[in-house]
Motif scaffolding. Structure first.
Motif, PDB file in Angstrom:
ATOM      1  N   HIS A   5       0.817  -1.195   0.000  1.00  7.70           N
ATOM      2  CA  HIS A   5       0.000   0.000   0.000  1.00  7.70           C
ATOM      3  C   HIS A   5       0.857   1.254   0.000  1.00  7.70           C
ATOM      4  O   HIS A   5       0.468   2.287  -0.510  1.00  7.70           O
ATOM      5  N   ARG A  62      -4.378  -3.089 -12.343  1.00  7.22           N
ATOM      6  CA  ARG A  62      -3.823  -2.411 -11.161  1.00  7.22           C
ATOM      7  C   ARG A  62      -3.688  -0.914 -11.412  1.00  7.22           C
ATOM      8  O   ARG A  62      -3.957  -0.089 -10.529  1.00  7.22           O
ATOM      9  N   ALA A  65      -7.107   0.708 -11.557  1.00  8.28           N
ATOM     10  CA  ALA A  65      -7.715   0.733 -10.222  1.00  8.28           C
ATOM     11  C   ALA A  65      -7.256   1.923  -9.388  1.00  8.28           C
ATOM     12  O   ALA A  65      -7.932   2.319  -8.431  1.00  8.28           O
ATOM     13  N   ARG A  66      -6.105   2.506  -9.715  1.00  8.51           N
ATOM     14  CA  ARG A  66      -5.596   3.639  -8.942  1.00  8.51           C
ATOM     15  C   ARG A  66      -6.286   4.967  -9.290  1.00  8.51           C
ATOM     16  O   ARG A  66      -6.073   5.970  -8.620  1.00  8.51           O
ATOM     17  N   GLY A  76     -15.283   4.651  -7.882  1.00  7.66           N
ATOM     18  CA  GLY A  76     -13.891   4.464  -8.236  1.00  7.66           C
ATOM     19  C   GLY A  76     -13.721   3.271  -9.173  1.00  7.66           C
ATOM     20  O   GLY A  76     -14.699   2.709  -9.670  1.00  7.66           O
ATOM     21  N   TYR A  77     -12.477   2.870  -9.390  1.00  7.65           N
ATOM     22  CA  TYR A  77     -12.165   1.841 -10.382  1.00  7.65           C
ATOM     23  C   TYR A  77     -11.590   0.567  -9.774  1.00  7.65           C
ATOM     24  O   TYR A  77     -11.094  -0.287 -10.506  1.00  7.65           O
ATOM     25  N   ARG A  78     -11.651   0.430  -8.457  1.00 11.77           N
ATOM     26  CA  ARG A  78     -11.000  -0.703  -7.814  1.00 11.77           C
ATOM     27  C   ARG A  78     -11.570  -2.056  -8.258  1.00 11.77           C
ATOM     28  O   ARG A  78     -10.866  -3.060  -8.310  1.00 11.77           O
ATOM     29  N   ARG A  79     -12.854  -2.098  -8.607  1.00 16.02           N
ATOM     30  CA  ARG A  79     -13.464  -3.382  -8.947  1.00 16.02           C
ATOM     31  C   ARG A  79     -12.941  -3.947 -10.276  1.00 16.02           C
ATOM     32  O   ARG A  79     -13.158  -5.117 -10.580  1.00 16.02           O
ATOM     33  N   GLU A  81     -10.072  -4.813 -10.833  1.00 14.70           N
ATOM     34  CA  GLU A  81      -9.170  -5.910 -10.475  1.00 14.70           C
ATOM     35  C   GLU A  81      -9.944  -7.210 -10.280  1.00 14.70           C
ATOM     36  O   GLU A  81      -9.443  -8.294 -10.575  1.00 14.70           O
ATOM     37  N   GLY A 143      -4.994  -8.248  -3.438  1.00 13.70           N
ATOM     38  CA  GLY A 143      -6.375  -8.512  -3.787  1.00 13.70           C
ATOM     39  C   GLY A 143      -6.531  -9.748  -4.657  1.00 13.70           C
ATOM     40  O   GLY A 143      -5.580 -10.466  -4.947  1.00 13.70           O
ATOM     41  N   GLU A 240     -15.354  -3.369  -2.260  1.00 16.94           N
ATOM     42  CA  GLU A 240     -14.166  -3.948  -2.863  1.00 16.94           C
ATOM     43  C   GLU A 240     -14.058  -5.360  -2.306  1.00 16.94           C
ATOM     44  O   GLU A 240     -14.957  -5.827  -1.616  1.00 16.94           O
TER      45      GLU A 240
END
Length: 300
Positions: A5, A62, A65-66, A76-79, A81, A143, A240
């Motif tokens: 992280h 990845r 997702a940032r 956001g765009y985390r999903r 992944e 993840g 997430e």
């Protein structure tokens, strides 16, 4: 908080290194498989190629997702992944089915196989697969996406052991059946590995309830708080992979309605401390205006 992280781009460098290693290995195994007539080498090459493609997908995911949340993607765009993990597991399933078919066909008429080439490339593959498994394993806490990569690489390392065993048996005993038999074992392992992991990814994409949370216990906890009469329209889901969320309607007793903000704060505190739910959307309604016939879950 994990090291990953703090330095997300360090993980990217490790993935890029693993991509290059798998590309070189795949080309070598395809060539060796053609020259030696070994389906096991072709099988391992396909598995490695799928890993390389999976790493490219994971690396792109990845980086996407940032991105911060925006008007088009308010969560956001985390999903992305999780989507990448589904693509990777699906590719593994397809490769497993293909190898099972090819291995079954070769059982009927086992060809001559160059055992020495199989051993040499199998040992090389084992070294590369072990290194890439170590690289991705060091960041697998990132993840489902990275964990899928790690499992790809770990399965490659194990199948490379089987490839070496196959070559040794061919050299020592001329046992041609071992090539398709090992291929079928590799196919079965790939399919088993994919089947056991893909369910969790699908659960996240389907907005399923967090598997580690007892939803009935959560609702009973809320019902037991002072001023709360009932609860309905409850939605448990994962924002997430490991971030549980709750969206629900809470019926407050009429005489407790003036204290609705206190009740809401008390609910949030219980959800966070007892169940690890830190994202809760709570719609409070007085008992005199509650929805009639509302379902406990969903919107019915």
């Amino acid at each position: 908080m994990s090291h990953e992280h703090h330095h997300p781009h360090t993980g990217d460098g490790r993935v890029i290194g693993a991509i290059i290693a798998n590309l070189v290995l795949t080309l070598g195994q395809v060539l060796g498989g053609i020259l030696s007539g070994s389906l096991v080498l072709i099988a391992d090459a396909l598995h490695n190629f799928s890993d390389m493609a999976s790493m490219v997908i994971a690396l792109v995911a990845r980086r996407i997702a940032r991105r911060p949340a925006d008007p088009a993607m308010t969560f956001g765009y985390r999903r992305i992944e999780t989507v990448a993990a589904l693509v990777n597991y699906t590719s593994l399933i397809l490769i497993g089915l293909y190898l099972a078919f090819e291995g079954g066909m070769r059982l009927l008429d086992p060809p001559e196989v160059g055992g020495g080439t199989v051993i040499a490339l199998g040992v090389l593959a084992l070294v590369v697969d072990t290194l890439t498994a170590i690289l991705t394993g060091s960041i697998r806490q990132g993840g489902a996406n990275i964990r899928a990569l790690f499992l790809h690489n770990l399965s490659d390392a194990l199948t490379s052991v089987a490839v070496v065993v196959s070559g040794v048996l061919i050299v020592l005993y001329g046992w041609r059946l071992i090539d398709p038999l090992i291929t079928l074992l590799i196919a079965g392992y790939i399919l088993w590995l994919s089947a056991t992991e893909v369910g969790g990814v699908i659960r996240v994409l389907m907005l399923g309830s967090p598997p580690e949370i007892d939803t009935e216990a959560v609702l009973d906890c809320i019902r037991g708080l002072a001023g709360v009469e009932d609860i309905h329209h409850a939605h448990f889901w994962l924002m997430e992979e490991s971030s549980a969320a709750l969206d629900t309607h809470v019926v407050v007793a009429n005489d407790a309605w003036p204290e609705q903000q206190v009740i809401k704060a008390r609910i949030r505190k219980e959800l966070a401390s007892r169940f690890g739910i830190h994202h809760a959307t709570l719609e409070l309604e007085p008992s005199s205006e509650q929805h009639e016939g509302a379902s406990l879950y969903g919107r019915g």
